[in-house]
Design a protein around this motif. Sequence first.
Motif, mmCIF file in Angstrom:
data_model
loop_
_atom_site.group_PDB
_atom_site.id
_atom_site.type_symbol
_atom_site.label_atom_id
_atom_site.label_comp_id
_atom_site.label_asym_id
_atom_site.label_seq_id
_atom_site.Cartn_x
_atom_site.Cartn_y
_atom_site.Cartn_z
ATOM 1 N N ILE A 95 -1.874 -6.786 7.095
ATOM 2 C CA ILE A 95 -2.468 -6.584 5.773
ATOM 3 C C ILE A 95 -2.859 -5.125 5.595
ATOM 4 N N ALA A 96 -3.521 -4.582 6.610
ATOM 5 C CA ALA A 96 -3.960 -3.182 6.538
ATOM 6 C C ALA A 96 -2.772 -2.233 6.436
ATOM 7 N N ASP A 97 -1.695 -2.513 7.168
ATOM 8 C CA ASP A 97 -0.518 -1.644 7.153
ATOM 9 C C ASP A 97 0.147 -1.597 5.781
ATOM 10 N N ARG A 98 -0.069 -2.632 4.976
ATOM 11 C CA ARG A 98 0.519 -2.682 3.633
ATOM 12 C C ARG A 98 -0.465 -2.199 2.569
ATOM 13 N N ASP A 99 -1.624 -1.719 3.003
ATOM 14 C CA ASP A 99 -2.649 -1.220 2.075
ATOM 15 C C ASP A 99 -3.071 -2.276 1.056
ATOM 16 N N ILE A 100 -3.182 -3.521 1.527
ATOM 17 C CA ILE A 100 -3.624 -4.608 0.657
ATOM 18 C C ILE A 100 -5.090 -4.909 0.957
ATOM 19 N N PRO A 101 -5.968 -4.895 -0.035
ATOM 20 C CA PRO A 101 -7.367 -5.248 0.218
ATOM 21 C C PRO A 101 -7.509 -6.740 0.535
ATOM 22 N N PHE A 102 -8.555 -7.076 1.268
ATOM 23 C CA PHE A 102 -8.791 -8.483 1.586
ATOM 24 C C PHE A 102 -10.286 -8.769 1.645
#
Length: 394
Positions: A95-102
């Motif tokens: 998730i972090a590698d795709r720059d997606i917030p969570f």
Amino acid sequence: MKKVISILLVASMLFSLSITSFAAGASDDALRFNKNGTFKILVLADVQDGYPMEDAMITFVNEALDYAKPDLVVFCGDNIMTNDVRAYEQLLTPIADRDIPFSLVFGNHDPEVENFPLEEQLAEYQKYKGCLAFDADPALHGCATHNLTILASKGNDVAFNLWFMDSGSSLHEGGEWLGYDWVREDQINWYKNTRDALALENGGEVVPSIMFQHIIPKEAVEVLFYESPVSMGELTYNFNDGGVYSFIPKINEFDGYIFEKSCSGNGSDGQWDAMLEGGDVLAVVVGHDHVNSFVADINGIDLVQTPGATYHSYYNSMLQGARIIELDEGDLDSYHTYELTSSFLATQGGSDLADSGGRSGFSYTFSNIFLPIFDMFMEFFRDILKNLADGFMG
């Protein structure tokens, strides 16, 4: 006396505005509708895995992210079941590698992780790029009850709101298991205050919202299942207010699948009434019941059940996967939701799910073919099943 009252009023206004300002935030990393007016959420419920995490789980997360291309990922409880922080790296790095917030809510099993309190678990999540989860008020029941606003595609006005509620864990007294917990009164009061503060900033209009929590509220069981004339021990829901309900679902009250009893909270402090009174919540999204997946109107608010994503705990091969929620800035009084099953992803070209262990390629293919057939069966026999259930329950 008037001076004291004035000071109190000013303090109250400043407090309300501080809540709103903190919640809304117009920073570069604030959630915002896309230029085309859309916003997509990928919900992962009941990962329930430790270290090393199942290869199939990591593969599923990667393929779900690539397929859905979400604007936000939400973990809906019972997330990482170990104090070995390497599991966090495995699950969150894609998730972090795709720059997606969570963000996330905790489930009933998260507090059971040995020597790893929820506050420390939250701190571990917060080490990863894109984590928006926080504990709005540490004095509240549980941990990480908070909200996140979504700004309009243009400007810095708040267009939508997301609630994240800790619904607690298991209840025990004197060594006896009493059922599951629920969203408590102090959390409900926090919700009301924050909701009203957001409305104040929004010119007096409530901000439409969706709420995430792990455990299904008891009010849903009272709508979805038939009331029982007598308690039959573990064969019925026996709520602490004296209500008794069977495990037989009302077929026409939901759209989707109920393959196991809904393990709801054993009590209520008025959460559903508070949401109905507020008029802001469109839907409550839950996990917890791994092999159920449905949408049901519970007295004017949707209950959205998300199936289990887990490869480590129990699951239904047909439903195993995630849920997608789509918002449209042009119609904020509604939303669109659907399942993203592992079987669907596994049968797409280039998928590695069948080669990553956990399930065979035949299992994925069979589930992907059988589920639509099962849908047709349920639709054809829905009225027949309803009449049989109505007759059986009197």
